[in-house]
Design a protein around this motif. Structure first.
Motif, short mmCIF file in Angstrom:
data_model
loop_
_atom_site.label_atom_id
_atom_site.label_comp_id
_atom_site.label_asym_id
_atom_site.label_seq_id
_atom_site.Cartn_x
_atom_site.Cartn_y
_atom_site.Cartn_z
N VAL A 130 10.68 -2.03 -6.32
CA VAL A 130 11.35 -2.74 -5.24
C VAL A 130 13.04 -1.80 -5.26
O VAL A 130 13.52 -1.16 -3.92
N ARG A 131 13.48 -1.41 -5.91
CA ARG A 131 14.52 -0.50 -6.61
C ARG A 131 14.30 0.97 -5.88
O ARG A 131 15.10 1.39 -5.34
N ALA A 164 10.87 -0.42 2.79
CA ALA A 164 10.89 -0.03 2.04
C ALA A 164 9.94 -0.53 0.95
O ALA A 164 8.95 -0.29 0.20
N PHE A 165 9.87 -1.54 1.72
CA PHE A 165 8.13 -2.43 0.87
C PHE A 165 7.31 -1.63 1.69
O PHE A 165 5.88 -1.89 1.02
N ARG A 166 7.20 -1.20 2.58
CA ARG A 166 5.95 -0.19 3.37
C ARG A 166 5.69 1.26 2.38
O ARG A 166 4.15 1.67 2.48
N LYS A 236 -2.27 -0.23 8.14
CA LYS A 236 -1.74 -1.19 9.42
C LYS A 236 0.43 -0.45 9.62
O LYS A 236 0.47 -0.53 9.99
N LEU A 237 0.62 -0.62 8.12
CA LEU A 237 1.58 -0.84 8.38
C LEU A 237 2.55 0.30 7.60
O LEU A 237 4.01 0.66 8.09
N ARG A 238 2.03 1.46 7.08
CA ARG A 238 2.50 2.89 7.04
C ARG A 238 3.74 3.00 8.28
O ARG A 238 3.00 3.14 9.54
N ILE A 243 7.16 8.17 2.57
CA ILE A 243 6.90 8.42 0.75
C ILE A 243 5.20 7.46 1.77
O ILE A 243 4.95 6.49 2.35
N ALA A 244 4.31 8.13 1.99
CA ALA A 244 2.70 7.71 2.00
C ALA A 244 2.88 6.77 2.97
O ALA A 244 2.00 6.41 3.49
#
Length: 248
Positions: A130-131, A164-166, A236-238, A243-244
């Protein structure tokens, strides 16, 4: 080698009522999923909070997050599970100890200990992810949020964390599968999960190859399913450009 093959061993009677060994395997799988799920929820919640703390301007918050990661990442998981199973219950109040040792079944108390130990261990790894995800975002994202009048909590909740989570979905997918695989260590503190049941059946039947082959297939299919689901969520969420996130 004088070995008697029996691939139908799971459908043989256990000698206890009408049960067959397949029921033991399914029971063990259920305990495994329960431990892994509880540990993952615990790890994701704690890891997210501490990951945020490690990116805050407050030195105290960053220090707390760093100390947690340093402590839990450098102690073997097995040692942590033994601590929560053998040591931590002794710190409970007399009333809670009475409930822990006499009100709960041995399997249930061992499951709770294993879930807590695995959850706290995995949380340290998620904290770093997460950081990293938050720090990988362009500085303009932070500045724009504050320029719009967002508080720090609003900036994280509405701007930074969703992105960030994506970004960290791929490593989170790996941690998710690791969490369920590491749940097998709970057999060492007495939980009758999949590995423990597999070992018991192999001792009863002496069909070691068949039983461990079935256990391997179950782990493989389950983890491949998790990877497939997480892969679909990632696609679906990228976000293009991150990144990625693929090409714009």
């Amino acid at each position: 080698m004088n070995y008697s093959w029996n691939w139908g061993v799971l459908f043989e009677s256990t000698g206890i009522g009408d049960g067959i060994y397949l029921y033991w395997i399914l029971s063990g799988l259920g305990w495994l999923l329960l431990i892994g799920t509880i540990a993952w929820i615990l790890a994701l919640g704690i890891g997210t909070v501490l990951g945020i703390m490690r990116t805050l301007p407050s030195k105290t918050a960053r220090t707390i997050g760093t100390m947690y990661v340093t402590f839990f990442r450098n102690i073997p998981l097995l040692v942590q599970l033994f601590f929560w199973f053998y040591v931590a219950p002794g710190w409970l109040t007399p009333v809670l100890q009475e409930w822990w040792y006499k009100g709960l079944s041995p399997n249930m108390s061992a499951m709770i200990s294993a879930s807590i130990g695995l959850g706290l261990f995995t949380a340290a790894r998620i904290t770093e992810q997460v950081r990293t995800g938050i720090q990988s975002l362009p500085e303009g994202q932070h500045n724009a949020a504050y320029a719009l009048g967002f508080s720090t909590a609003q900036a994280y909740r509405q701007v930074l964390l969703p992105q960030a989570f994506r970004v960290i979905l791929p490593p989170l997918s790996s941690e998710l599968t690791n969490c369920y695989k590491n749940a097998s260590i709970a057999s060492l503190v007495g939980v009758m999960e999949l590995i423990s049941q597999t070992k018991t059946i192999s001792e009863y039947t002496q069909n070691n190859i068949e039983i461990y082959t079935y256990a391997t297939i179950i782990y493989l299919l389950f983890n491949l399913s998790l990877i497939g689901i997480m892969g679909l969520i990632e696609q679906k969420l990228r976000v293009p450009g991150l990144i990625a996130g693929g090409k714009k």
